[in-house]
Write an enzyme that holds these catalytic residues in place. Structure first.
Site, PDB file in Angstrom:
ATOM      1  N   TYR A 174      33.700  31.040  37.657  1.00  0.00           N
ATOM      2  CA  TYR A 174      34.553  32.103  38.186  1.00  0.00           C
ATOM      3  C   TYR A 174      33.761  33.405  38.185  1.00  0.00           C
ATOM      4  CZ  TYR A 174      38.732  35.173  38.400  1.00  0.00           C
ATOM      5  OH  TYR A 174      39.677  36.108  38.748  1.00  0.00           O
ATOM      6  N   HIS A 186      45.524  44.388  30.891  1.00  0.00           N
ATOM      7  CA  HIS A 186      45.004  43.928  32.180  1.00  0.00           C
ATOM      8  C   HIS A 186      46.033  43.851  33.298  1.00  0.00           C
ATOM      9  CE1 HIS A 186      42.119  42.339  34.844  1.00  0.00           C
ATOM     10  NE2 HIS A 186      41.407  41.648  33.989  1.00  0.00           N
ATOM     11  N   THR A 200      42.112  41.050  43.130  1.00  0.00           N
ATOM     12  CA  THR A 200      40.868  40.297  42.973  1.00  0.00           C
ATOM     13  C   THR A 200      40.938  38.972  43.715  1.00  0.00           C
ATOM     14  OG1 THR A 200      41.648  39.204  40.946  1.00  0.00           O
ATOM     15  CG2 THR A 200      40.424  41.282  40.695  1.00  0.00           C
TER      16      THR A 200
END
Length: 771
Positions: free
Chosen positions: A586, A470, A599
């Site tokens: 979230y 990630h 993001t």
């Protein structure tokens, strides 16, 4: 050793008559062709760098400006207002040129300066235009005159035929919100989740922070925003991802699934052949910048694409690092505990799908056992980061272990030939999807290389999947790659009647190279310890994947509500029914409207969403509009959490404590959600071929007592959900929560659009039969 002999291009011996030199013509030819391929890539990068560097103009426009200036001078006019004459006076070679040549050279220099000035002006204009985001907040179908003029100007200044990175220099920097606005939005977001006393206490902390320390920290952030391309992204990558010391497997890495209803071929090596070749095709387009820039109404930042291939995450005792190499002509392959190096090029050309299939079949047919300690070596990447960093330094910094580890880390990507069969199959397809998800998320905890930018998994029955690290990029970037691979595999490359890849095989291809290891008993002990940590983590993951086919975004849109807002409200209602309370939620939103954006968090649990569960149509619509507004603010740089995160980082650098920031950053996300967008709809025909539908992807739970939910909206009539939580928490159950989501989706539709006919059992059965 076999690999050492294969690497030698010449041999020599010293004799009484002199040196006897024996050259390997085949090896020298390969070296020549490999170098030729490398230089071609350098030239392409150079050419693309020039094109991107002058965008939105084109290199040919320079010639147009030069000719125009010379033409006006020929007509006895001076467009430079005396500047050409000034340049001519200071030419260093004026004495060796005739007067006419001096004039022409001066005119060309002036034209070049004028051309660069025009490019700079166009870029600045485009940058200002791309900073306008009011268009996002206008009602659908009602465009203001200002926005209409803006759209026309964007088209004028955007240029033609952009390359992938053409807009990078024109994207605006992410703005730093005002402290008072962020604090106000934060308090608004937590109001429904706190008691009156808790909220009063938090308001006091926030007010104290805003009036004192907040302004000091904000000054540093504004200074960084002026200097850096993005004031968030580098700190986000370092402190959220790379400095994490817990396992990245489950906690950070995520996965993507194959088609839900179709397996193009049951032959493992054949499916791998097409898949790997499709990855090479995408990388070729990426290197040549032939991919179209992803855009909404305006282009999105493509910076994350740069580290897609030839990238690995390297462990460190304090922080990891992301390493990227310019090129790699091979992939690393794992099968039955053994590691191989598979070259993907021959004589500077990429291997055909049929040749890749043949090479992988050689690996599948290889009966050799793994060497001592080799089989579960990958568990080091699945466990805690500090032990892996120490083991890497102690056992893999010299000799054969270093060479083999370098081979894996520098590979284009990692491939696992899995002996298991996965997918929606058997008597219990629902349970098989759950097993499929867990396999992609963590596998056996040692048969993936979790540090690689992504690992491709090819199952024995031809099903495929992907596990991605990630830190280097977010899921939409990987999803774009995955969509291309799935579509290319099935619709462009295809298979013959026997299920094998198409094409011919070069019989002279060298066999895949087996990697060698020297794993000491001490290293084996560390591997066992890392595997124990990873296995406990994997066993605790409770996963549920299901397809919702009662309706899709088509019917939701008829209710005049955003599909994403609809699903988010359903997740809120389902959580309330499951746990009897609301929670901090979230939802990931991208900020790629800005340069190097990543993001932002949409805090989708709001006053409006919590008040909507009297299940009245008016309150649901208000909650939907509130959610859309929150999402748009997050996309346009006015979110809450990244700003607070950066303020917290600055406070740590300055060595000051903020009770407000400390408390905000420690709040757990009990519901973490994300939508996987379908970005290349043109690659799939969901009307005529609805069976070619990807199931999307998912991730592990963020909180020990919370849920992780990923969803993908496929076409007009289908939505897929991936739900994760932990068995160790008695209050959570992925299957139970999945059932609550399904019921919430149905209840909300009945409330919003009671006049729409519910699909009958016959309709649903026919739909499933068609699929």
């Amino acid at each position: 050793m076999a690999e050492a002999h294969q690497a030698v291009a010449f041999q020599f011996t010293v004799t009484p008559e002199g040196i006897d030199l024996q050259l390997s013509h085949q090896a020298l030819t390969e070296i020549y062709l490999s170098g030729l391929r490398s230089w071609k890539k350098k030239l392409i990068r150079l050419k693309n760098g020039v094109i991107t560097g002058v965008y939105p103009a084109s290199p040919s426009s320079w010639l147009f400006v030069v000719i125009a200036i010379l033409a006006t001078m020929y007509m006895r006019s001076d467009p430079s207002m005396g500047l050409i004459a000034k340049i001519q006076e200071h030419l260093p070679v004026s004495q060796s040129l005739s007067a006419q040549c001096q004039t022409v050279v001066s005119a060309v220099l002036f034209s070049t300066l004028l051309w660069f000035s025009l490019i700079f002006t166009m870029r600045m204009c485009l940058k200002q235009l791309l900073s306008y985001h009011h268009w996002m907040f206008e009602q659908r179908g009602k465009m203001s005159n200002t926005t209409k003029v803006w759209v026309a100007l964007v088209r004028i200044f955007s240029g033609r035929q952009p390359l992938l990175y053409s807009y990078q220099g024109s994207l605006p920097n992410q703005p730093v919100p005002a402290v008072k606005d962020t604090v106000k939005r934060y308090l608004e977001s937590v109001r429904p989740l706190m008691t009156p006393d808790e909220f009063e206490r938090m308001t006091s902390l926030a007010t104290q922070f805003e009036s004192s320390l907040g302004n000091r920290l904000q000054w540093y952030l504004k200074l960084k925003a002026l200097w850096a391309s993005n004031y968030v992204s580098d700190w986000w990558e370092e402190y959220i991802y790379l400095r994490g010391r817990s396992p990245i497997m489950v906690n950070s890495n995520y996965y993507g699934m194959d088609f839900l209803y179709v397996t193009p071929t049951p032959i493992q090596a054949a499916r791998a052949g097409n898949t790997l070749h499709a990855f090479l095709m995408y990388r070729r387009k990426l290197n040549r910048e032939e991919l179209k820039p992803v855009s909404t109404v305006i282009p999105l930042c493509a910076a994350q694409c740069e580290r897609m291939f030839n990238t690995t995450r390297t462990p460190g005792e304090e922080t990891d690092t992301v390493q990227h190499w310019q090129d790699s002509d091979y992939v690393a392959v794992y099968h039955r505990g053994r590691y191989f190096r598979l070259r993907m090029y021959s004589s500077s050309r990429p291997l055909s799908p049929r040749e890749i299939e043949s090479q992988l079949q050689r690996i599948l047919d290889d009966p050799s056992p793994p060497s001592l300690g080799e089989e579960k070596l990958g568990a080091l990447t699945a466990g805690d980061r500090i032990p892996w960093a120490k083991a890497r330094k102690e056992y893999f910094s010299l000799g054969v272990n270093k060479r083999s580890l370098d081979c894996i880390e520098k590979a284009a990507f990692f491939v696992t030939l899995d002996d298991d069969e996965q997918g929606m199959m058997g008597e219990d397809p629902a349970a098989s999807l759950d097993r499929y998800a867990k396999s992609l998320l963590h596998g056996k905890c040692y048969d993936r290389w979790f540090d690689k930018s992504f690992s491709v998994v090819i199952y024995k029955n031809g099903k495929i999947g992907l596990n991605a690290e990630h830190s280097w990029a977010d899921a939409p970037v990987v999803a774009h790659l995955w969509e291309y691979v799935l579509a290319t595999d099935s619709f462009q490359l295809g298979y013959n009647e026997e299920g094998h890849c198409k094409g011919e095989v070069d019989a002279s291809l060298p066999r895949p190279q087996r990697l060698s290891w020297d794993i000491t008993p001490e290293c084996q002990e560390q591997i066992s310890q890392s595997l124990a940590v990873a296995q406990a983590l994997a066993d605790d993951v409770d996963f549920h994947v299901f397809s919702f086919r009662d309706f899709g975004k088509g019917r939701i849109k008829k209710c005049r509500i955003s599909p994403d807002a609809y699903i988010q409200l359903a997740l809120q209602l389902a959580y309330y029914r499951d746990r009897g309370m609301f929670c901090l939620t979230y939802e990931a939103s991208m900020t790629r409207l800005f340069r190097e954006g990543r993001t932002e968090t949409v805090r989708s649990c709001s006053n409006e969403s919590c008040g909507a569960w009297d299940l009245t149509r008016r309150l649901l619509r208000q909650a939907s509009e509130k959610h859309q507004n929150l999402y748009k603010h997050a996309m346009t740089g006015a979110g809450i959490d990244r700003h607070l995160f950066c303020l917290y980082v600055v406070s740590k650098y300055l060595g000051v404590d903020s009770p407000f920031l400390k408390e905000v950053l420690s709040e757990p996300w009990h519901l973490s959600t994300s939508q996987t967008p379908v970005q290349q709809v043109e690659l799939f025909d969901m009307v005529n071929h609805p069976e070619y539908i990807s199931c999307g992807g998912g991730f592990g739970p963020v909180a020990d007592d919370g849920y992780g939910v990923s969803y993908i909206i496929m076409g007009e009539n289908m939505m897929n959900f991936h739900i994760s939580c932990k068995h160790s928490c008695p209050q959570t159950s992925s299957h139970k929560y999945g059932g609550q989501i399904r019921q919430a989706l149905l209840d909300m539709l009945q409330l919003l659009c009671p006049d729409q006919r519910e699909p009958s059992r016959t309709d649903q059965s026919q739909t499933k039969k068609d699929l």
